[in-house]
Scaffold this motif. Structure first.
Motif, short mmCIF file in Angstrom:
data_model
loop_
_atom_site.label_atom_id
_atom_site.label_comp_id
_atom_site.label_asym_id
_atom_site.label_seq_id
_atom_site.Cartn_x
_atom_site.Cartn_y
_atom_site.Cartn_z
N ILE A 78 47.05 34.93 -12.77
CA ILE A 78 46.12 34.01 -12.68
C ILE A 78 45.41 34.39 -11.13
CG2 ILE A 78 45.52 31.69 -11.54
CD1 ILE A 78 47.77 30.46 -13.49
N ASP A 79 44.23 34.51 -10.88
CA ASP A 79 43.60 35.14 -9.97
C ASP A 79 44.04 34.31 -8.85
OD1 ASP A 79 41.79 35.75 -7.90
OD2 ASP A 79 39.85 34.99 -8.87
N PRO A 80 44.84 35.38 -7.78
CA PRO A 80 45.23 34.76 -6.53
C PRO A 80 44.22 33.88 -5.47
CG PRO A 80 45.08 36.89 -6.49
CD PRO A 80 44.92 36.58 -7.81
N ALA A 81 42.96 34.08 -5.67
CA ALA A 81 42.04 33.26 -4.95
C ALA A 81 42.30 31.79 -5.08
CB ALA A 81 40.39 33.88 -5.21
N LEU A 82 42.70 31.43 -6.14
CA LEU A 82 42.69 30.04 -6.57
C LEU A 82 43.88 29.54 -5.76
CD1 LEU A 82 42.45 30.24 -10.37
CD2 LEU A 82 40.90 29.16 -8.71
N TYR A 83 44.62 30.18 -5.24
CA TYR A 83 45.65 29.62 -4.07
C TYR A 83 45.49 30.20 -2.76
CZ TYR A 83 48.60 33.41 -6.67
OH TYR A 83 49.00 34.56 -7.15
N GLY A 84 44.34 30.88 -2.49
CA GLY A 84 43.91 31.26 -1.17
C GLY A 84 44.52 32.63 -0.94
N GLU A 85 45.13 33.57 -1.78
CA GLU A 85 45.43 34.92 -1.43
C GLU A 85 44.57 35.80 -1.72
OE1 GLU A 85 49.40 35.24 -2.58
OE2 GLU A 85 50.30 33.55 -1.35
N GLU A 86 44.84 36.91 -1.27
CA GLU A 86 44.14 38.28 -1.69
C GLU A 86 44.95 38.87 -2.70
OE1 GLU A 86 41.19 39.52 -0.84
OE2 GLU A 86 40.58 37.80 0.82
N PRO A 87 44.57 39.76 -3.48
CA PRO A 87 45.29 40.55 -4.82
C PRO A 87 46.18 41.53 -3.76
CG PRO A 87 43.14 40.60 -5.27
CD PRO A 87 43.10 40.17 -3.71
N ILE A 88 47.46 41.62 -4.42
CA ILE A 88 48.40 42.73 -3.78
C ILE A 88 48.76 43.55 -5.19
CG2 ILE A 88 49.60 41.20 -2.51
CD1 ILE A 88 52.07 41.24 -4.18
N PHE A 89 49.36 45.01 -4.67
CA PHE A 89 49.92 45.74 -5.63
C PHE A 89 50.88 44.95 -6.41
CE2 PHE A 89 48.75 48.70 -2.22
CZ PHE A 89 47.91 49.49 -3.01
N GLY A 90 50.76 45.41 -8.09
CA GLY A 90 51.64 44.47 -8.96
C GLY A 90 50.99 43.51 -9.70
N LEU A 91 49.99 42.93 -9.11
CA LEU A 91 49.18 42.24 -9.87
C LEU A 91 48.58 42.40 -10.93
CD1 LEU A 91 47.81 39.21 -9.62
CD2 LEU A 91 45.80 40.34 -8.46
N GLY A 92 48.90 41.80 -12.08
CA GLY A 92 48.22 42.18 -13.75
C GLY A 92 46.90 41.83 -13.92
N THR A 93 46.72 41.62 -15.19
CA THR A 93 45.22 41.55 -15.54
C THR A 93 44.76 40.06 -15.21
OG1 THR A 93 45.34 43.30 -17.57
CG2 THR A 93 43.69 41.65 -17.65
N ILE A 94 43.54 39.96 -14.99
CA ILE A 94 43.06 38.59 -14.62
C ILE A 94 41.93 38.34 -15.65
CG2 ILE A 94 41.81 37.19 -12.71
CD1 ILE A 94 44.98 37.99 -12.19
N ASP A 95 41.94 37.00 -16.01
CA ASP A 95 40.79 36.69 -16.94
C ASP A 95 40.32 35.43 -16.16
OD1 ASP A 95 41.50 38.15 -19.26
OD2 ASP A 95 42.89 36.59 -19.90
N THR A 96 39.00 35.92 -15.64
CA THR A 96 38.41 34.72 -14.47
C THR A 96 37.73 33.78 -15.30
OG1 THR A 96 36.59 36.23 -14.21
CG2 THR A 96 37.94 36.52 -12.73
N LEU A 97 37.50 34.01 -16.38
CA LEU A 97 36.52 33.17 -17.31
C LEU A 97 37.57 31.99 -17.58
CD1 LEU A 97 33.93 32.30 -18.90
CD2 LEU A 97 34.76 33.47 -20.96
N ARG A 98 38.88 32.56 -18.09
CA ARG A 98 39.80 31.56 -18.53
C ARG A 98 40.35 30.54 -17.36
NH1 ARG A 98 45.81 32.46 -21.47
NH2 ARG A 98 46.07 30.06 -21.77
N ASP A 99 40.51 31.47 -16.11
CA ASP A 99 41.16 30.93 -15.03
C ASP A 99 40.12 29.81 -14.79
OD1 ASP A 99 42.98 32.40 -14.65
OD2 ASP A 99 42.10 33.62 -13.13
N GLY A 100 38.75 30.08 -14.69
CA GLY A 100 37.85 28.90 -14.14
C GLY A 100 37.65 27.79 -15.01
N PHE A 101 37.68 28.06 -16.35
CA PHE A 101 37.85 26.99 -17.51
C PHE A 101 38.90 25.86 -17.51
CE2 PHE A 101 38.28 25.13 -21.53
CZ PHE A 101 37.03 24.62 -21.97
N GLU A 102 40.05 26.65 -17.57
CA GLU A 102 41.37 25.90 -17.55
C GLU A 102 41.76 25.17 -16.17
OE1 GLU A 102 45.01 28.11 -18.80
OE2 GLU A 102 43.90 28.02 -20.87
#
Length: 249
Positions: A78-102
């Protein structure tokens, strides 16, 4: 009549899925779900209905309002922007379309309906964020002192470690004092959302299940009981318990 249970979908723009299997063409995007979720809902007594990612939640909202229950399923990070954070090393694939919709779908279900909600893996994390919680973006990076929870080396149904169950919780009525769990995640709940009661803990203290305080039914787990129903009946009881709640809603 079986209660109707909505099941959310994964989204991918990887066209090799269709090309390699001979069921699609290059540049197609796909929405898909593992059959484990469908089997679990059906065998527990529900009628599974797939909820597609559409251009707007409004497109399927009348369908959603008629559901007896909804399952938010596993998938990508899940996109860390949704909980107020910047991405870090180790973050996996993000589906922004699914994130926003769900995220919008979940929030509307919570605000505008009393539909019982079940979250699994990514769904567990999504619900936590919706209630103001945060995640470990990558436990190997951010929680190296803890156990290894990314145990895809085992079969999907294998109970790779034990969870303690909170006495008096809905899950305690399903699993008693402890339950063996598969473990396929590298992200996890860091700060628990407001109103969420932790009900399952790993030996390293990680929260792997929670329920919502109050009358409204909402429960979620970090692991995948739907993958384990074919080898042990107690995992099917998790879904049977949810379906019983949905019958009464």
């Amino acid at each position: 009549m079986r209660p109707v249970i909505g099941i959310t979908l994964n989204y991918t723009t990887t066209d090799t899925l269709g090309v390699n299997e001979g069921i699609g063409a290059k540049t197609q995007d796909w929405q898909l779900i593992a059959s484990d979720y469908i089997r679990a809902v059906e065998r527990a007594g529900g009628a599974p209905v797939i909820l597609p990612i559409t251009d707007s939640v409004d497109t399927i909202w009348e369908l959603v309002k008629g559901l007896d229950g909804i399952v938010f399923t596993g998938g990508a990070d899940i996109d860390p922007a949704l909980y107020g954070e910047e991405p870090i090393f180790g973050l996996g694939t993000i589906d922004t379309l699914r994130d926003g919709f769900e995220f919008e779908l979940l929030n509307r279900v919570i605000r505008e309906t009393s539909i019982p909600v079940l979250g699994i893996c990514r769904g567990f994390q999504l619900i936590n964020i919706a209630f103001g919680g945060t995640l470990y973006q990558d436990m190997k990076t951010q929680r190296p002192e803890g156990m290894n929870h990314s145990l895809g080396i085992f079969p999907k149904y294998y109970p790779a470690h034990i969870l303690k169950v909170k006495e008096g919780s809905w899950m305690h009525g399903i699993f008693d004092g402890e339950i063996g769990t598969n473990s396929l995640h590298h992200q996890a709940v860091k700060d628990l959302g407001k109103g969420l009661i932790p009900t399952l803990h790993a030996k390293d203290g990680l929260v792997e299940g929670f329920e919502l305080e109050g009358e409204r039914f909402l429960a979620a787990v970090q692991w995948h009981p739907e993958m384990m129903i074919q080898t042990d009946a107690k995992y099917l009881r998790f879904f049977e318990g949810f379906i019983e709640i949905c019958k009464k809603s």
